[in-house]
Design a protein around this motif. Structure first.
Motif, PDB file in Angstrom:
ATOM      1  N   ASN A  59      84.278 -94.377  52.260  1.00  0.00           N
ATOM      2  CA  ASN A  59      85.425 -94.901  52.310  1.00  0.00           C
ATOM      3  C   ASN A  59      85.977 -94.384  53.665  1.00  0.00           C
ATOM      4  N   SER A  78      91.570 -92.924  44.285  1.00  0.00           N
ATOM      5  CA  SER A  78      92.030 -93.250  45.679  1.00  0.00           C
ATOM      6  C   SER A  78      92.905 -92.351  46.217  1.00  0.00           C
ATOM      7  N   TYR A 120      83.257 -94.423  44.955  1.00  0.00           N
ATOM      8  CA  TYR A 120      84.297 -93.282  44.847  1.00  0.00           C
ATOM      9  C   TYR A 120      83.716 -92.462  45.807  1.00  0.00           C
ATOM     10  N   ASN A 178      87.600 -88.184  42.212  1.00  0.00           N
ATOM     11  CA  ASN A 178      86.674 -89.266  42.834  1.00  0.00           C
ATOM     12  C   ASN A 178      85.042 -88.642  43.040  1.00  0.00           C
ATOM     13  N   VAL A 230      93.060-101.640  47.636  1.00  0.00           N
ATOM     14  CA  VAL A 230      93.055-100.339  47.998  1.00  0.00           C
ATOM     15  C   VAL A 230      92.622-100.009  49.167  1.00  0.00           C
TER      16      VAL A 230
END
Length: 472
Positions: A270, A212, A265, A193, A109
């Motif tokens: 991220n 994602s 998440y 998420n 991912v």
């Protein structure tokens, strides 16, 4: 919010350099210019989805069955040679050798994230350089046509069709009604998420994989603004600052006791991975090529980073600094992978541009969204049949076969009609949707082991210039 943005001089957009535009662009057609496309990056998508599949394939366990099948041939053919050379045997170590592929498979991912950041930014930079501005509305329409049809189909399957199918075959729907009431609104708004991070995991892995896509959709609201409303060194400094903030956020969350879904998440945790691809595109901008030293440096980074990631179990450490650093190690390796895969003249990455790999990359969006559904269907069917060793092997092989079949049917039957509609809002043509398009515009070859985005006001695209492709 304005639909158009770009370079400004005294408050007015900078006019596009006519030397960039094709005749179609000069006549006002939105698809002017050379097609820019990296086949190797499609192949890298195939590798990334294979890693994710192995990570989620715990019940059918294709890797375990492959390691068992290889053990005997290795014991008969390879181990004797290793013994003669004074080296340790490997047949009995197959399980331990494939285990890291499963445990670290989640990094697929992250590879998708870096790819997305790089490709999106490259296309936006090319658009701004050719036309003097970024058409934000057209960008978001293209994203809608690419992402929404399949995403909402999977939401429909998971939240509506699955409970109905379970009831039809006599299986209690269980928590599905409550799950739909609690989680469906968030997933409809691409905030799934955050629902997983704040409300915890859901009992369906088919739903969980949508996290994602939600993160990327949130990212797509931001990245075109970075390219459209900032320039030069300020843009690089802004991206670097946001990356540092994301790493600090991940450390702070881990230090505060957040683990599992609450950390994994979280969009902010991220963000540095997505921005790593953006930074790669920004730093590559204006570079026209590289010598053998740069080529070998990229190869060394790919091999060294791969060895490090293979030998370390990532993403599970309790120490906050490790939770912050693991993702940095992964995206740093992913950046090297993207550079390596995009270097069209590097023969060591040529297998990524093979037709099969490119095709798998083309349908990788469906492979990702359908693989948990396929695994669930095959697992359910195998449990309904009498147990036998042969059946287990057949089921393990049917998992990827069903995933590829669903993805192919989805791409040609559902996704491609929407992808064709993108042409109306395309300013820099990228990956061809149909074979008949492949010769409709000149593909720009990649450089000597590096990626480069042509500088502003460059008179002609050079043979060592950049390529890019459609976003995931």
């Amino acid at each position: 919010m304005s639909g158009n943005a770009g370079s400004t001089t005294g408050g007015a957009p900078t006019p596009p350099d006519p030397r960039w535009a094709s005749p179609a662009a000069r006549s006002g057609v939105g698809t002017g210019g050379d097609r820019v496309y990296y086949p190797g990056l499609d192949g890298l998508r195939a590798v990334a989805i294979a890693l994710v599949y192995c990570f989620h394939d715990r019940e059918l366990d294709l890797l375990e069955r492959l390691s068992q099948a290889l053990a005997l041939p290795l014991a008969l053919l390879v181990d004797p040679i290793l013994r003669l050379a004074g080296l340790p045997e490997i047949s009995f170590r197959m399980r331990s050798l494939v285990s890291p592929l499963r445990e670290n498979g989640w990094i697929g991912v992250n590879i998708f994230f870096v790819l997305s950041g790089y490709l999106i930014t490259t296309l936006l930079l090319r658009e701004r350089e050719r036309f003097g501005r970024v058409d934000l509305r057209s960008f978001w329409i293209r994203r809608i046509l690419r992402i929404w049809p399949l995403y909402y189909l999977v939401v429909l399957i998971c939240f509506v069709l699955t409970p109905l199918a379970r009831a039809a075959v006599g299986i209690d729907p269980g928590p599905w009604r409550r799950l739909a009431a609690d989680r469906l609104p968030a997933f409809l708004a691409f905030l799934g998420n955050w629902s997983l991070a704040n409300g915890g995991p859901v009992p369906s892995d088919s739903i969980s994989v949508l996290w994602s896509v939600c993160v990327e959709e949130q990212f797509y609201l931001v990245v075109p603004l970075i390219v459209a409303w900032s320039g030069g060194r300020w843009r690089v400094a802004l991206v670097a600052g946001l990356m540092a903030a994301a790493i600090a956020c991940r450390y702070a969350l881990a230090d505060a006791g957040y683990r599992g879904a609450a950390l994994r998440y979280n969009t902010l945790a991220n963000l540095d991975t997505l921005l790593a691809g953006v930074m790669l595109a920004l730093l590559a901008r204006g570079r026209s090529g590289a010598g053998p030293a740069s080529l070998w440096g990229t190869r060394l980074a790919v091999v060294g980073g791969g060895a490090a990631i293979y030998s370390i179990t990532l993403g599970y450490a309790e120490a906050p600094w490790r939770r912050a650093a693991d993702d940095v190690l992964v995206w740093a390796w992913a950046v090297a992978l993207v550079a390596w895969a995009a270097s069209g003249r590097d023969r060591t990455s040529g297998f990524l541009a093979r037709p099969t790999m490119v095709w798998l990359g083309r349908v990788s969006y469906g492979l990702y969204l359908y693989h948990e559904i396929a695994l669930g269907l095959v697992s359910w069917a195998s449990r309904a049949l009498p147990r036998s060793p042969e059946l287990g092997t057949v089921a393990a092989l049917m998992g990827p076969a069903a995933t590829i079949g669903l993805a192919a049917a989805s791409y040609y039957g559902i996704e491609r009609p929407f992808l064709r509609l993108k042409a109306r809002w395309t300013r820099v043509p990228s990956r061809p949707v149909d074979r008949r398009e492949e010769g409709s515009a000149r593909d720009v070859p990649a450089g000597d082991g590096t990626m480069a985005v042509l500088p502003e006001h460059h008179p002609e695209p050079s043979p060592g210039g950049p390529t890019a492709q459609d976003e995931p």
